[in-house]
Design a protein around this motif. Structure first.
Motif, PDB file in Angstrom:
ATOM      1  N   TYR A 158      -0.216   4.076   1.344  1.00 34.06           N
ATOM      2  CA  TYR A 158      -0.565   4.783   2.572  1.00 34.06           C
ATOM      3  C   TYR A 158       0.115   4.102   3.758  1.00 34.06           C
ATOM      4  N   SER A 218      -3.907  -5.294   6.336  1.00 36.49           N
ATOM      5  CA  SER A 218      -3.241  -5.011   5.064  1.00 36.49           C
ATOM      6  C   SER A 218      -3.014  -6.286   4.260  1.00 36.49           C
ATOM      7  N   THR A 276     -10.632   0.562  -2.413  1.00 38.92           N
ATOM      8  CA  THR A 276      -9.394   1.261  -2.713  1.00 38.92           C
ATOM      9  C   THR A 276      -9.254   2.505  -1.837  1.00 38.92           C
ATOM     10  N   ASN A 277      -8.016   2.985  -1.671  1.00 39.72           N
ATOM     11  CA  ASN A 277      -7.841   4.260  -0.969  1.00 39.72           C
ATOM     12  C   ASN A 277      -8.059   5.455  -1.895  1.00 39.72           C
ATOM     13  N   GLY A 286      -3.907  -4.705   1.123  1.00 40.34           N
ATOM     14  CA  GLY A 286      -3.171  -3.617   0.514  1.00 40.34           C
ATOM     15  C   GLY A 286      -4.024  -2.667  -0.317  1.00 40.34           C
ATOM     16  N   GLU A 287      -3.343  -1.997  -1.209  1.00 36.85           N
ATOM     17  CA  GLU A 287      -4.017  -1.117  -2.156  1.00 36.85           C
ATOM     18  C   GLU A 287      -4.080  -1.821  -3.505  1.00 36.85           C
ATOM     19  N   CYS A 346       0.847  -1.185   0.000  1.00 38.71           N
ATOM     20  CA  CYS A 346       0.000   0.000   0.000  1.00 38.71           C
ATOM     21  C   CYS A 346       0.884   1.237   0.000  1.00 38.71           C
TER      22      CYS A 346
END
Length: 341
Positions: free
Chosen positions: A31, A337, A108-109, A80-81, A29
């Motif tokens: 972030y 995550s 998603t972020n 994760g992303e 990720c």
């Protein structure tokens, strides 16, 4: 809608069918959110999974087909992303084409969504959930740990909506951190017609620094919003729906409450989770796992993998959110995550 409406699904020890699958396609990720991947743990020296340890495209598709043969209808792609995975469009397209998949979504972020929204829609995606915890740049930058601006996420949300995707927004609420953003977030997304879901701060993984005193109960969130913008309850869409739903009176725009701490919904949980390296988890707060990828790479047939999944699910007794406060000592849990939310 009752569990018996899904006759193909195996049932666990508490009578819950297997209907939903959440697939993490990367453990990486961009972030470093305090409640998920704090920088002091997931720093520059942290070793993420190498590519050969991740589920490949073909392995992802094969496992999804096996789960669908057991009655799974809904797929959610996480991380994760997930937008960091270069072949996410191919993953969505292939899973979308599996007979029996009725719904596929991505969480998603939003940091890469502006660039990828059209690609995701063309791959067959219809729904996307974006994590956003504040509209205040300073607060949001501090919470995401990397100083990402709010504008980037909002532009991604706009791009997704313009591409034809249905958009929901998830906000994790922490008392003393971002609870002052409840009304600004509600107003902003009400005006744009997007569903905003408020998520109680949960003790996911082992790195969240969870403190029960930082939980803002969903009941309190409803009181805050209702006093400013009157709400009315909305009936669930289906058995096992995670969010309790409300809409603003006189509109079709909704909010949702995900109340894993104060109003646990374990009793109707129909979700299995696959980590990025192909481990099966039967709960967001699980400590035990089943390695399906190694079994497949060792030459197991689809029937053998299917039987293993049925065995694990039939023995499932997870109800952590219902017993959280009775836990006498902390236990190790899979990191969020690693398996998404």
């Amino acid at each position: 809608m009752e569990p018996r409406d899904y006759p193909a699904a195996p049932v666990d020890a508490l009578g819950r069918p297997l209907r939903d699958l959440r697939i993490s396609i990367t453990d990486r990720c961009n972030y470093r959110c305090r409640y998920c991947m704090p920088e002091e743990i997931f720093g520059a020296d942290f070793r993420f999974l190498s590519e050969e340890k991740l589920l490949s495209l073909l392995e992802l598709v094969r496992l999804t087909q096996i789960f669908v043969s057991l009655g799974v209808e809904k797929i959610r792609i996480t991380g994760g992303e997930p937008l960091l995975r270069k072949n996410i469009g191919d993953i969505i397209s292939r899973i979308r084409s599996i007979e029996g998949v009725k719904d596929i979504a991505v969480t998603t972020n939003g940091s890469l969504l502006k660039q990828k929204a059209q690609q995701l829609r063309e791959a067959g995606l219809e729904r996307i959930t974006v994590s956003l915890d504040s509209l205040n740049d300073e607060r949001f930058g501090r919470m995401n740990g990397r100083g990402f601006p709010v504008r980037t996420v909002l532009e991604g949300i706009d791009a997704a909506a313009s591409a034809g995707l249905s958009v929901k927004i998830n906000m994790v609420v922490q008392k003393g951190v971002n609870d002052q953003d409840i009304i600004p977030m509600a107003r902003y997304f009400r005006e744009r017609g997007h569903t905003l879901r408020f998520v109680e701060f949960m003790d996911v993984g082992n790195s969240s620094g969870w403190n029960q005193q930082q939980v803002v109960p969903s009941k309190r969130i409803i009181e805050i919003i209702h006093a400013d913008m009157p709400l009315e309850p909305v009936a669930p869409n289906y058995y096992g729906e995670v969010a309790t739903r409300y809409r603003y009176q006189g509109t079709h725009t909704e909010i949702g409450l995900i109340s894993s701490v104060t109003q646990a919904f374990c009793g109707s949980c129909t979700r299995a989770r696959l980590s990025a390296e192909g481990h099966l988890y039967t709960c967001l707060f699980a400590s035990d796992k089943t390695d399906l990828l190694s079994v497949m790479r060792a030459g197991a047939s689809d029937d053998e993998v299917r039987q293993r999944i049925v065995q694990v699910w039939s023995e499932r007794q997870d109800r952590y959110s219902e017993t959280r406060l009775a836990q006498t000592s902390p236990r190790r849990k899979v990191e969020m995550s690693h398996i998404g939310g």
